[in-house]
Enzyme design. Structure first.
Site, short mmCIF file in Angstrom:
data_model
loop_
_atom_site.label_atom_id
_atom_site.label_comp_id
_atom_site.label_asym_id
_atom_site.label_seq_id
_atom_site.Cartn_x
_atom_site.Cartn_y
_atom_site.Cartn_z
N SER A 96 68.47 66.38 63.17
CA SER A 96 69.56 66.29 64.38
C SER A 96 70.89 66.19 63.95
O SER A 96 70.35 64.96 63.17
CB SER A 96 68.62 65.13 65.06
OG SER A 96 67.63 65.42 66.06
N LYS A 171 69.56 68.22 72.12
CA LYS A 171 69.16 67.79 71.56
C LYS A 171 69.66 65.80 71.75
O LYS A 171 68.90 65.14 71.89
CB LYS A 171 68.99 67.50 69.90
CG LYS A 171 68.34 66.12 69.31
CD LYS A 171 66.99 65.75 69.43
CE LYS A 171 66.81 64.79 68.72
NZ LYS A 171 65.59 64.27 68.59
N LYS A 239 72.55 56.83 65.29
CA LYS A 239 73.17 57.57 64.55
C LYS A 239 73.24 58.49 66.53
O LYS A 239 74.64 59.57 66.05
CB LYS A 239 72.15 58.24 63.37
CG LYS A 239 72.58 59.06 62.87
CD LYS A 239 71.31 60.32 63.51
CE LYS A 239 69.88 60.86 63.04
NZ LYS A 239 69.38 62.15 63.02
P1 NAD Z 1 63.42 61.01 56.85
O1 NAD Z 1 64.66 60.60 56.13
O2 NAD Z 1 62.47 60.64 56.71
O3 NAD Z 1 63.29 62.73 55.79
C1 NAD Z 1 64.58 63.34 55.03
C2 NAD Z 1 64.72 63.87 53.60
O4 NAD Z 1 65.68 64.09 53.06
C3 NAD Z 1 63.69 63.11 52.45
O5 NAD Z 1 63.03 62.65 52.40
C4 NAD Z 1 65.07 62.51 52.11
O6 NAD Z 1 65.48 62.05 50.43
C5 NAD Z 1 65.88 64.09 51.99
N1 NAD Z 1 67.61 65.10 51.47
C6 NAD Z 1 68.16 63.56 51.45
N2 NAD Z 1 69.55 64.02 51.43
C7 NAD Z 1 68.70 65.24 50.87
C8 NAD Z 1 69.60 66.49 49.68
N3 NAD Z 1 71.00 66.67 50.38
N4 NAD Z 1 68.79 67.44 49.58
C9 NAD Z 1 67.79 67.50 49.18
N5 NAD Z 1 67.08 66.50 50.16
C10 NAD Z 1 67.11 64.90 50.87
O7 NAD Z 1 63.88 61.66 57.81
P2 NAD Z 1 63.06 62.25 59.18
O8 NAD Z 1 61.84 61.11 59.70
O9 NAD Z 1 62.17 63.26 58.42
O10 NAD Z 1 64.33 63.15 59.74
C11 NAD Z 1 64.33 64.42 59.55
C12 NAD Z 1 65.51 64.79 61.30
O11 NAD Z 1 64.52 64.74 62.06
C13 NAD Z 1 66.60 63.44 61.41
O12 NAD Z 1 67.92 63.99 61.70
C14 NAD Z 1 65.99 63.24 62.30
O13 NAD Z 1 66.77 62.20 63.40
C15 NAD Z 1 65.29 64.40 63.13
N6 NAD Z 1 63.79 63.68 64.12
C16 NAD Z 1 62.88 62.69 63.28
C17 NAD Z 1 62.26 62.21 64.07
C18 NAD Z 1 61.17 61.19 63.86
O14 NAD Z 1 60.97 61.09 64.89
N7 NAD Z 1 60.85 60.84 62.53
C19 NAD Z 1 62.22 62.96 64.84
C20 NAD Z 1 62.94 64.38 66.31
C21 NAD Z 1 64.00 64.30 64.76
#
Ligand code: NAD
Length: 301
Positions: A96, A171, A239
């Protein structure tokens, strides 16, 4: 079946990539943290050495990263996707992020002959695990058609909403409605509690009427039972609202309610509540009234 690269194995990316493995796809996975990579390789995926290496070994590269800066680094940075991706491959960014960054990424990909789709999701971790996310995509119809079978293994509704960036606009629209809904629910339940009513009785009385909603059903019980375990963290919603306000500014659109809820969220983050579930937005309104919404509350408590 196309070979898939999956970059970003956090709360969402880990179960989403597991569902692709279960569906029979071959995966190369990469994350800057080795822990989740090891879990996925045990489940049958191959380890990518970097974003570039993962992309070089894939036809479709999925990214699921926190926000725009991480997406830009993973795609355009040193050792990034575009150093390895083959012309004709497709990047599907499911993070997102700001739609403006999606468009910037699409242009960078196009310069290397790589297709790009933004495809953020709604539904949170439980639906990521079940493979029942709502996926809202933006991009060319022919690119969408090509990757739709892959997206359908992660989501139960997969919708092309328009050109690149449209997925993230959709979104952001979703996140505006959810945040304002939670804040409105907070005002309603604080008023009812101050009047001496049991908020659970009020919730049950209204949930079948026009004010009923998925947000109300999911979040009112959490507030009433004082369970703010995430779910979706307040800081991620901050965010999303920031990205909504930046996009709105670029389009000269006023979003007064979104701005107001964003101010509430900023105050809560300064109180150290950024890692609580976003239902805790209600605690800002409680703070102004000096009252807590909970079962058995009485007027003036
Ligand atoms: P998270 O922080 O748990 O996971 C993100 C992952 O990306 C981490 O494991 C991190 O190590 C990795 N990462 C960061 N920079 C990197 C890079 N340069 N190369 C490789 N890996 C890298 O986040 P999440 O909760 O999984 O959310 C991911 C996205 O989905 C976000 O944009 C969030 O807003 C969206 N989202 C989350 C939810 C929720 O309920 N958690 C729901 C809908 C949408």
């Amino acid at each position: 079946m196309p070979q898939i690269g999956f970059i970003g194995l956090g709360i969402m990316g880990k179960p989403m990539s597991r569902n692709l493995l279960k569906a029979g796809y071959s995966l190369v996975v990469y994350d800057i943290f080795p822990g989740p990579v090891a879990e996925l390789t045990e489940a049958g995926a191959e380890r990518g050495e970097s974003c570039a290496d993962t992309a070089a070994r894939s036809d479709v590269i999925v990214t699921m990263l926190p926000d725009g800066p991480e997406v830009e680094t993973a795609i355009c940075g040193s050792g990034g996707v575009l150093e390895g991706a083959r012309p004709g491959s497709t990047v599907v960014d499911m993070s997102s992020i700001s739609p403006l960054v999606s468009q910037k990424m699409a242009a960078a990909c196009a310069a290397k002959g790589v297709e790009f789709l933004d495809a953020p999701v709604s539904g949170g971790e439980p639906k990521a695990v079940d493979g029942t996310l709502a996926i809202m995509a933006g991009g060319k119809p022919e690119v969408f058609d090509k990757v739709q079978p892959i997206l359908q293994k992660m989501g139960s509704t997969v919708t092309l909403t328009g050109p690149v960036g449209a997925g993230n606009v959709t979104k952001l629209a979703n996140q505006i409605m959810v945040a304002c809904n939670i804040a409105a629910m907070g005002e309603a339940l604080v008023l009812a509690t101050r009047a001496g009513l049991d908020p659970e009785v009020v919730f049950n009385a209204v949930k079948g009427g026009l004010a009923g909603s998925t947000v109300l059903n999911a979040k009112a019980p959490m507030v009433i039972s004082r369970n703010f375990k995430p779910g979706f963290r307040i800081k991620l919603h901050q965010k999303d609202l920031r990205n909504a306000l930046l996009a709105a500014e670029s389009m000269k659109v006023s979003l007064p309610l979104t701005s107001l809820v964003q101010q509430m969220i900023m105050a809560l983050m300064n109180e150290g509540k950024g890692d609580l579930d976003h239902s805790a937005i209600v605690t800002f309104i409680e703070g102004m009234a000096g009252i807590e919404v909970k079962k058995g509350s009485t007027a003036g408590a």
